[in-house]
Write a protein that holds these residues in place. Structure first.
Motif, PDB file in Angstrom:
ATOM      1  N   ARG A   1       0.827  -1.210   0.000  1.00  0.00           N
ATOM      2  CA  ARG A   1       0.000   0.000   0.000  1.00  0.00           C
ATOM      3  C   ARG A   1       0.859   1.257   0.000  1.00  0.00           C
ATOM      4  O   ARG A   1       0.580   2.224  -0.726  1.00  0.00           O
ATOM      5  CB  ARG A   1      -0.944  -0.014   1.204  1.00  0.00           C
ATOM      6  CG  ARG A   1      -2.099  -0.997   1.068  1.00  0.00           C
ATOM      7  CD  ARG A   1      -3.137  -0.779   2.148  1.00  0.00           C
ATOM      8  NE  ARG A   1      -2.638  -1.180   3.451  1.00  0.00           N
ATOM      9  CZ  ARG A   1      -2.763  -2.406   3.943  1.00  0.00           C
ATOM     10  NH1 ARG A   1      -3.341  -3.354   3.216  1.00  0.00           N
ATOM     11  NH2 ARG A   1      -2.307  -2.703   5.146  1.00  0.00           N
ATOM     12  N   ALA A   2       1.911   1.240   0.817  1.00  0.00           N
ATOM     13  CA  ALA A   2       2.789   2.405   0.880  1.00  0.00           C
ATOM     14  C   ALA A   2       3.508   2.632  -0.436  1.00  0.00           C
ATOM     15  O   ALA A   2       3.659   3.771  -0.895  1.00  0.00           O
ATOM     16  CB  ALA A   2       3.801   2.225   2.021  1.00  0.00           C
ATOM     17  N   CYS A   3       3.943   1.557  -1.071  1.00  0.00           N
ATOM     18  CA  CYS A   3       4.654   1.650  -2.339  1.00  0.00           C
ATOM     19  C   CYS A   3       3.753   2.211  -3.427  1.00  0.00           C
ATOM     20  O   CYS A   3       4.171   3.058  -4.221  1.00  0.00           O
ATOM     21  CB  CYS A   3       5.192   0.277  -2.737  1.00  0.00           C
ATOM     22  SG  CYS A   3       6.014   0.240  -4.349  1.00  0.00           S
ATOM     23  N   GLU A   4       2.512   1.751  -3.490  1.00  0.00           N
ATOM     24  CA  GLU A   4       1.588   2.242  -4.503  1.00  0.00           C
ATOM     25  C   GLU A   4       1.320   3.736  -4.339  1.00  0.00           C
ATOM     26  O   GLU A   4       1.270   4.489  -5.315  1.00  0.00           O
ATOM     27  CB  GLU A   4       0.283   1.443  -4.443  1.00  0.00           C
ATOM     28  CG  GLU A   4       0.446   0.006  -4.928  1.00  0.00           C
ATOM     29  CD  GLU A   4      -0.786  -0.833  -4.694  1.00  0.00           C
ATOM     30  OE1 GLU A   4      -1.812  -0.266  -4.226  1.00  0.00           O
ATOM     31  OE2 GLU A   4      -0.739  -2.050  -4.959  1.00  0.00           O
ATOM     32  N   GLU A   5       1.150   4.190  -3.099  1.00  0.00           N
ATOM     33  CA  GLU A   5       0.934   5.611  -2.850  1.00  0.00           C
ATOM     34  C   GLU A   5       2.157   6.421  -3.268  1.00  0.00           C
ATOM     35  O   GLU A   5       2.045   7.486  -3.880  1.00  0.00           O
ATOM     36  CB  GLU A   5       0.612   5.847  -1.379  1.00  0.00           C
ATOM     37  CG  GLU A   5      -0.743   5.309  -0.944  1.00  0.00           C
ATOM     38  CD  GLU A   5      -1.027   5.591   0.522  1.00  0.00           C
ATOM     39  OE1 GLU A   5      -0.474   6.583   1.046  1.00  0.00           O
ATOM     40  OE2 GLU A   5      -1.793   4.838   1.138  1.00  0.00           O
ATOM     41  N   TRP A   6       3.321   5.917  -2.923  1.00  0.00           N
ATOM     42  CA  TRP A   6       4.568   6.611  -3.272  1.00  0.00           C
ATOM     43  C   TRP A   6       4.733   6.699  -4.787  1.00  0.00           C
ATOM     44  O   TRP A   6       5.051   7.755  -5.329  1.00  0.00           O
ATOM     45  CB  TRP A   6       5.750   5.855  -2.668  1.00  0.00           C
ATOM     46  CG  TRP A   6       7.097   6.411  -3.027  1.00  0.00           C
ATOM     47  CD1 TRP A   6       7.745   7.462  -2.434  1.00  0.00           C
ATOM     48  CD2 TRP A   6       7.966   5.949  -4.064  1.00  0.00           C
ATOM     49  NE1 TRP A   6       8.962   7.671  -3.039  1.00  0.00           N
ATOM     50  CE2 TRP A   6       9.125   6.766  -4.045  1.00  0.00           C
ATOM     51  CE3 TRP A   6       7.884   4.932  -5.014  1.00  0.00           C
ATOM     52  CZ2 TRP A   6      10.183   6.590  -4.928  1.00  0.00           C
ATOM     53  CZ3 TRP A   6       8.950   4.750  -5.899  1.00  0.00           C
ATOM     54  CH2 TRP A   6      10.078   5.576  -5.853  1.00  0.00           C
ATOM     55  N   LEU A   7       4.490   5.598  -5.473  1.00  0.00           N
ATOM     56  CA  LEU A   7       4.681   5.556  -6.916  1.00  0.00           C
ATOM     57  C   LEU A   7       3.729   6.517  -7.622  1.00  0.00           C
ATOM     58  O   LEU A   7       4.134   7.269  -8.501  1.00  0.00           O
ATOM     59  CB  LEU A   7       4.473   4.132  -7.437  1.00  0.00           C
ATOM     60  CG  LEU A   7       4.691   3.909  -8.931  1.00  0.00           C
ATOM     61  CD1 LEU A   7       6.138   4.198  -9.304  1.00  0.00           C
ATOM     62  CD2 LEU A   7       4.325   2.475  -9.308  1.00  0.00           C
ATOM     63  N   CYS A   8       2.456   6.497  -7.224  1.00  0.00           N
ATOM     64  CA  CYS A   8       1.475   7.376  -7.866  1.00  0.00           C
ATOM     65  C   CYS A   8       1.817   8.834  -7.629  1.00  0.00           C
ATOM     66  O   CYS A   8       1.656   9.680  -8.524  1.00  0.00           O
ATOM     67  CB  CYS A   8       0.073   7.065  -7.343  1.00  0.00           C
ATOM     68  SG  CYS A   8      -0.559   5.452  -7.856  1.00  0.00           S
ATOM     69  N   SER A   9       2.280   9.155  -6.430  1.00  0.00           N
ATOM     70  CA  SER A   9       2.627  10.536  -6.105  1.00  0.00           C
ATOM     71  C   SER A   9       3.879  10.990  -6.830  1.00  0.00           C
ATOM     72  O   SER A   9       3.905  12.027  -7.495  1.00  0.00           O
ATOM     73  CB  SER A   9       2.812  10.688  -4.591  1.00  0.00           C
ATOM     74  OG  SER A   9       3.303  11.963  -4.261  1.00  0.00           O
ATOM     75  N   GLU A  10       4.936  10.205  -6.733  1.00  0.00           N
ATOM     76  CA  GLU A  10       6.231  10.626  -7.266  1.00  0.00           C
ATOM     77  C   GLU A  10       6.294  10.594  -8.791  1.00  0.00           C
ATOM     78  O   GLU A  10       6.970  11.416  -9.404  1.00  0.00           O
ATOM     79  CB  GLU A  10       7.337   9.741  -6.687  1.00  0.00           C
ATOM     80  CG  GLU A  10       7.639  10.030  -5.230  1.00  0.00           C
ATOM     81  CD  GLU A  10       8.112  11.452  -5.028  1.00  0.00           C
ATOM     82  OE1 GLU A  10       9.229  11.787  -5.468  1.00  0.00           O
ATOM     83  OE2 GLU A  10       7.356  12.235  -4.443  1.00  0.00           O
ATOM     84  N   ALA A  11       5.591   9.633  -9.397  1.00  0.00           N
ATOM     85  CA  ALA A  11       5.590   9.551 -10.859  1.00  0.00           C
ATOM     86  C   ALA A  11       4.446  10.351 -11.470  1.00  0.00           C
ATOM     87  O   ALA A  11       4.271  10.337 -12.687  1.00  0.00           O
ATOM     88  CB  ALA A  11       5.498   8.095 -11.311  1.00  0.00           C
ATOM     89  N   HIS A  12       3.658  11.031 -10.613  1.00  0.00           N
ATOM     90  CA  HIS A  12       2.543  11.865 -11.078  1.00  0.00           C
ATOM     91  C   HIS A  12       1.598  11.063 -11.973  1.00  0.00           C
ATOM     92  O   HIS A  12       1.205  11.514 -13.049  1.00  0.00           O
ATOM     93  CB  HIS A  12       3.074  13.100 -11.818  1.00  0.00           C
ATOM     94  CG  HIS A  12       4.022  13.926 -11.018  1.00  0.00           C
ATOM     95  ND1 HIS A  12       3.636  14.643  -9.903  1.00  0.00           N
ATOM     96  CD2 HIS A  12       5.353  14.127 -11.143  1.00  0.00           C
ATOM     97  CE1 HIS A  12       4.684  15.270  -9.383  1.00  0.00           C
ATOM     98  NE2 HIS A  12       5.744  14.959 -10.112  1.00  0.00           N
TER      99      HIS A  12
ATOM    100  N   CYS B   1      13.144  -1.805  -1.667  1.00  0.00           N
ATOM    101  CA  CYS B   1      13.134  -2.713  -2.820  1.00  0.00           C
ATOM    102  C   CYS B   1      11.853  -2.555  -3.634  1.00  0.00           C
ATOM    103  O   CYS B   1      11.889  -2.539  -4.873  1.00  0.00           O
ATOM    104  CB  CYS B   1      13.276  -4.161  -2.353  1.00  0.00           C
ATOM    105  SG  CYS B   1      14.841  -4.538  -1.517  1.00  0.00           S
ATOM    106  N   ALA B   2      10.725  -2.415  -2.949  1.00  0.00           N
ATOM    107  CA  ALA B   2       9.451  -2.264  -3.642  1.00  0.00           C
ATOM    108  C   ALA B   2       9.404  -0.951  -4.420  1.00  0.00           C
ATOM    109  O   ALA B   2       8.939  -0.911  -5.570  1.00  0.00           O
ATOM    110  CB  ALA B   2       8.297  -2.331  -2.638  1.00  0.00           C
TER     111      ALA B   2
ATOM    112  N   PRO C   1       4.095  -3.902  -7.446  1.00  0.00           N
ATOM    113  CA  PRO C   1       5.530  -3.885  -7.129  1.00  0.00           C
ATOM    114  C   PRO C   1       5.837  -4.324  -5.703  1.00  0.00           C
ATOM    115  O   PRO C   1       6.882  -4.918  -5.455  1.00  0.00           O
ATOM    116  CB  PRO C   1       5.930  -2.424  -7.379  1.00  0.00           C
ATOM    117  CG  PRO C   1       4.657  -1.647  -7.296  1.00  0.00           C
ATOM    118  CD  PRO C   1       3.595  -2.557  -7.820  1.00  0.00           C
ATOM    119  N   GLY C   2       4.923  -4.033  -4.766  1.00  0.00           N
ATOM    120  CA  GLY C   2       5.139  -4.485  -3.393  1.00  0.00           C
ATOM    121  C   GLY C   2       5.087  -5.993  -3.277  1.00  0.00           C
ATOM    122  O   GLY C   2       5.872  -6.607  -2.549  1.00  0.00           O
TER     123      GLY C   2
END
Length: 365
Positions: A43-54, A87-88, A68-69
């Motif tokens: 869950r944390a990885c998905e939030e990070w990816l969506c935010s950082e990759a816009h 890693c995720a 990816p997680g």
């Protein structure tokens, strides 16, 4: 995963509507494991990816459905939550950059600029500044995580800044070097695609071993398990042979799984397509040959494991952890392939069970 020139399909191949993938599971000897921190890190990885990759829809759903997680949890089942998250995040970032270079880039100069940007971020993740999200995602920011209705305000670093917090000097340098090899091979592939160049089997295998991304993921085995192998170990021919065998299994099995999507985009950067063009095999024959190469890779892995030398009790403990990590990297991508939507969409479990893949129609070139 990457693509190159347009493939000319023979008359007999054009009449095919499906192919059969090899049976990877009936006699597979390695356990499929999953990290216990998988859910919260995913869950944390998905939030990070969506935010950082816009990411916005439909890209947001596309990349979060790649899990990816879960991928990281399958490949690094013994990592703690902090190391698993790094890693995720790296794997999630890799998906976006890989697809961006593969699908959207035809200018080799742009590919080299991405390489320069990201390598600078790796070398100095704190001070390096860039407007490219591919480089920014290697740096730092404050992260807010909601889990079980509780908000956690975590001051964390983008994945490589966090990597440097605990990664040993040896595996850190190995990660950076492996990423440089990946960016160089990616630029070569973009250039091949732009020029219409098609690899023969030998040159494809050489390029694919860098372009697979496995070498950087092997450095993450050390990072995730908080070990740092001495140079005399990582440079030993037996260790190198085990790494290459693992890389080959991941690459050739991935080429089987990704072939359908790639052929629909008229791509030839895939061992199945290369075998058809270079050795005159039909589609099913090329798939079967790839499956044979996967089995040979597993044999090579076990043959070299049987002759591992000793470096003394303490180092041997870390070597055993690393070898287990390579084994996890054989099993992990296989487990993830039939859980995520990366290659077979909602039909992944059906394909796993029945092994039949229906060919997608080709898109206009």
């Amino acid at each position: 995963m990457a693509s190159t020139a347009t493939c000319t399909t023979t008359c007999s191949d054009s009449e095919l509507t499906e192919f059969i993938i090899p049976d990877f599971f009936s006699d597979f000897r390695y356990p499929m494991r999953l990290n216990p921190h998988c859910d919260v890190v995913s869950r944390a990885c998905e939030e990070w990816l969506c935010s950082e990759a816009h990411l916005v829809e439909p890209q947001k759903t596309r990349y979060t459905s790649l899990l990816p997680g879960y991928f990281a949890s399958s490949c690094y089942p013994d990592a703690d939550a902090f190391h698993l998250k790094v890693c995720a995040d790296f794997l999630g970032w890799s998906f976006t950059v890989d697809d961006w270079l593969e699908i959207e880039r035809s200018d080799v100069n742009d590919a080299w600029e991405i390489r320069d940007c990201c390598m600078s971020a790796y070398r100095d993740p704190v001070n390096f500044q860039t407007d490219r999200y591919t480089g920014r995602m290697c740096k730092s920011y404050v992260y807010v995580l909601r889990h079980a209705h509780i908000l956690y305000h975590l001051t964390v670093f983008r994945y490589f800044g966090r990597y440097r917090e605990t990664g040993g000097p040896g595996c850190t340098e190995r990660f950076i070097h492996a990423m440089d090899l990946w960016f160089i091979s990616a630029a070569k592939e973009v250039d091949n695609r732009a020029k219409g160049h098609i690899n023969d089997v030998e040159s494809y295998i050489e390029l694919r071993r860098d372009l697979s991304g496995c070498k950087s993921c092997f450095a993450l085995i050390e990072f995730a398990n908080q070990i740092d192998l001495p140079e005399e170990v990582v440079s030993h021919p037996v260790i190198k042979a085990m790494e290459e065998a693992t890389n080959d299994f991941v690459s050739w099995s991935n080429d089987i799984f990704s072939y359908n999507q790639e052929q629909s985009h008229n791509s030839t950067h895939n061992l199945v397509a290369v075998l058809m063009l270079d050795q005159g095999l039909d589609l099913q024959g090329a798939i079967d040959r790839c499956g044979q190469l996967c089995r040979i890779s597993l044999q090579r892995f076990e043959e070299n494991r049987a002759v591992l030398p000793s470096w003394g009790e303490e180092i041997d403990k870390d070597v055993a952890i690393y070898v287990l990590g390579l084994q996890n990297w054989i099993a992990g991508p296989l487990q993830w392939t039939f859980t995520s939507a990366r290659y077979f969409g909602k039909d992944a479990q059906i394909v796993k069970r029945e092994r039949t893949v229906k060919l997608l129609p080709k898109r206009p070139s």
